[in-house]
Design a protein around this motif. Sequence first.
Motif, mmCIF file in Angstrom:
data_model
loop_
_atom_site.group_PDB
_atom_site.id
_atom_site.type_symbol
_atom_site.label_atom_id
_atom_site.label_comp_id
_atom_site.label_asym_id
_atom_site.label_seq_id
_atom_site.Cartn_x
_atom_site.Cartn_y
_atom_site.Cartn_z
ATOM 1 N N VAL A 295 49.801 44.832 51.339
ATOM 2 C CA VAL A 295 49.141 44.157 50.229
ATOM 3 C C VAL A 295 50.146 44.010 49.093
ATOM 4 C CG1 VAL A 295 46.809 44.867 50.821
ATOM 5 C CG2 VAL A 295 48.215 46.359 49.388
ATOM 6 N N SER A 296 49.862 43.070 48.206
ATOM 7 C CA SER A 296 50.824 42.740 47.153
ATOM 8 C C SER A 296 50.871 43.771 46.040
ATOM 9 C CB SER A 296 50.479 41.372 46.565
ATOM 10 O OG SER A 296 49.200 41.401 45.933
ATOM 11 N N ALA A 297 49.794 44.546 45.883
ATOM 12 C CA ALA A 297 49.687 45.539 44.809
ATOM 13 C C ALA A 297 48.445 46.378 45.093
ATOM 14 C CB ALA A 297 49.571 44.850 43.443
ATOM 15 N N PRO A 298 48.254 47.476 44.383
ATOM 16 C CA PRO A 298 47.007 48.239 44.542
ATOM 17 C C PRO A 298 45.787 47.353 44.286
ATOM 18 C CG PRO A 298 48.622 49.520 43.314
ATOM 19 C CD PRO A 298 49.199 48.145 43.462
ATOM 20 N N ALA A 299 44.682 47.719 44.894
ATOM 21 C CA ALA A 299 43.489 46.878 44.829
ATOM 22 C C ALA A 299 43.045 46.596 43.402
ATOM 23 C CB ALA A 299 42.355 47.532 45.620
ATOM 24 N N ASP A 300 43.076 47.615 42.522
ATOM 25 C CA ASP A 300 42.652 47.407 41.143
ATOM 26 C C ASP A 300 43.537 46.385 40.439
ATOM 27 O OD1 ASP A 300 40.577 49.168 41.427
ATOM 28 O OD2 ASP A 300 41.598 50.857 40.440
ATOM 29 N N VAL A 301 44.827 46.405 40.736
ATOM 30 C CA VAL A 301 45.761 45.461 40.115
ATOM 31 C C VAL A 301 45.491 44.051 40.618
ATOM 32 C CG1 VAL A 301 48.197 44.821 39.898
ATOM 33 C CG2 VAL A 301 47.512 47.233 39.765
ATOM 34 N N ARG A 302 45.287 43.926 41.928
ATOM 35 C CA ARG A 302 45.005 42.599 42.487
ATOM 36 C C ARG A 302 43.686 42.048 41.966
ATOM 37 N NH1 ARG A 302 44.160 43.491 47.907
ATOM 38 N NH2 ARG A 302 44.578 45.724 47.756
ATOM 39 N N ALA A 303 42.670 42.900 41.895
ATOM 40 C CA ALA A 303 41.372 42.449 41.393
ATOM 41 C C ALA A 303 41.471 42.012 39.940
ATOM 42 C CB ALA A 303 40.339 43.567 41.543
ATOM 43 N N ALA A 304 42.226 42.773 39.141
ATOM 44 C CA ALA A 304 42.356 42.445 37.720
ATOM 45 C C ALA A 304 43.086 41.123 37.523
ATOM 46 C CB ALA A 304 43.081 43.578 36.986
ATOM 47 N N GLU A 305 44.164 40.906 38.276
ATOM 48 C CA GLU A 305 44.912 39.660 38.095
ATOM 49 C C GLU A 305 44.097 38.458 38.565
ATOM 50 O OE1 GLU A 305 49.391 39.243 38.315
ATOM 51 O OE2 GLU A 305 48.814 38.277 40.207
ATOM 52 N N LEU A 306 43.394 38.600 39.692
ATOM 53 C CA LEU A 306 42.543 37.511 40.161
ATOM 54 C C LEU A 306 41.455 37.210 39.132
ATOM 55 C CD1 LEU A 306 41.690 35.570 42.444
ATOM 56 C CD2 LEU A 306 40.281 37.435 43.355
ATOM 57 N N THR A 307 40.833 38.245 38.604
ATOM 58 C CA THR A 307 39.779 38.053 37.605
ATOM 59 C C THR A 307 40.327 37.378 36.355
ATOM 60 O OG1 THR A 307 38.534 39.958 38.413
ATOM 61 C CG2 THR A 307 38.109 39.248 36.150
ATOM 62 N N THR A 308 41.476 37.827 35.887
ATOM 63 C CA THR A 308 42.073 37.228 34.689
ATOM 64 C C THR A 308 42.296 35.731 34.873
ATOM 65 O OG1 THR A 308 43.155 39.287 34.026
ATOM 66 C CG2 THR A 308 44.111 37.244 33.197
ATOM 67 N N MET A 309 42.806 35.355 36.027
ATOM 68 C CA MET A 309 43.086 33.932 36.243
ATOM 69 C C MET A 309 41.809 33.120 36.430
ATOM 70 S SD MET A 309 46.599 33.729 38.434
ATOM 71 C CE MET A 309 48.135 34.330 37.711
#
Length: 346
Positions: free
Chosen positions: A58-72
């Motif tokens: 995975v590209s990053a920990p799940a919390d990091v991926r979820a946060a970046e997706l949500t931000t965008m």
Amino acid sequence: MTIRYPRPLRPGDTIGVTAPSAGVATPLHRRLLHAADVVRAKGYDVRLGETPTGEGIVSAPADVRAAELTTMLTDPAVRAVVPPWGGELATDLLGRLDWDALAADPTWLVGYSDVSTVQLPLTLRTGVATLHGQNLMDTPYDVPAGLLGWWEVASAAQEGEELVQRSPRRYRSSGWDDYENEPQVSTWTLDAAGSWLRLDGEDPAAPVDVQGRVIGGCLETVSLLAGTPYGDVARFAAEHAPEGLVVYLDILEWDAFAVGRALWAMRHAGWFDAANAVLVSRTHAPDGDGFTQHDAVRDALGDLGIPLLADVECGHVPPYLALVNGALARVQHGPEESAITQRLVP
């Protein structure tokens, strides 16, 4: 409830690039950057997040991926989010996303493969349309005649407008291009001929002409959502699709036995109760011992009494249809032509 569509892309809009599943390894960064430049050349700004260059499963920990997706997806300046590609474990984001927040001001979420693990629940749970089409790494390819690129669908998506795509009846027989040594490759090698096939027991030459709301994704990921709050297709059909459904499924790598089991599980969970047709992708996945990929579809779905069309351009074998989850579609197939017409109507 009705389907809600993100507004059409306009010149100067920002396209966000995040990796909710796998990132792009260093040897392929030139392809990633080239793909972003191609989007810019189409008249859009590009915002490249931190995750697309992440290494590993995975590209990053799940919390990091979820946060970046949500931000965008919640930034009003970002009008489409296009991951570089899929991966394996986007399912770990589902319990970390605020679905109501993602639906408040709809943004196009574009892609296929493991991206559909997030796209499908977004449409099923909120009624917001998502776009199953090329990923960012595919964007530099010239779109074959008869098909549409994701940017064309997202920018032409006026309410009620007809988006017509026709099968080119050619496909790539094997392999992938070498992005490391040819990062700017832009032409698909469509070296084999092939058309859609009827698997429902009717005369193979008998015409198909059906309508329904489009819904689907990658079988290996979305089938595992059946029976969960993230894969309730029966509820979606009851709330959003009085016209019935056109269910499409992308088979990536499971052998025919695994595909058959998955289709039966989806059937038991009500996925096909409201289906007017099922479209199954062309695949390079293996057959079983005396049991083919087409046999798997016939075994699980052959008695539904609806058209079953295989070898459709909705999978990992290039080229790719751009399909809008939630759109009202008309599917037509015959000896001379195979086509899908989508209308973005509530």
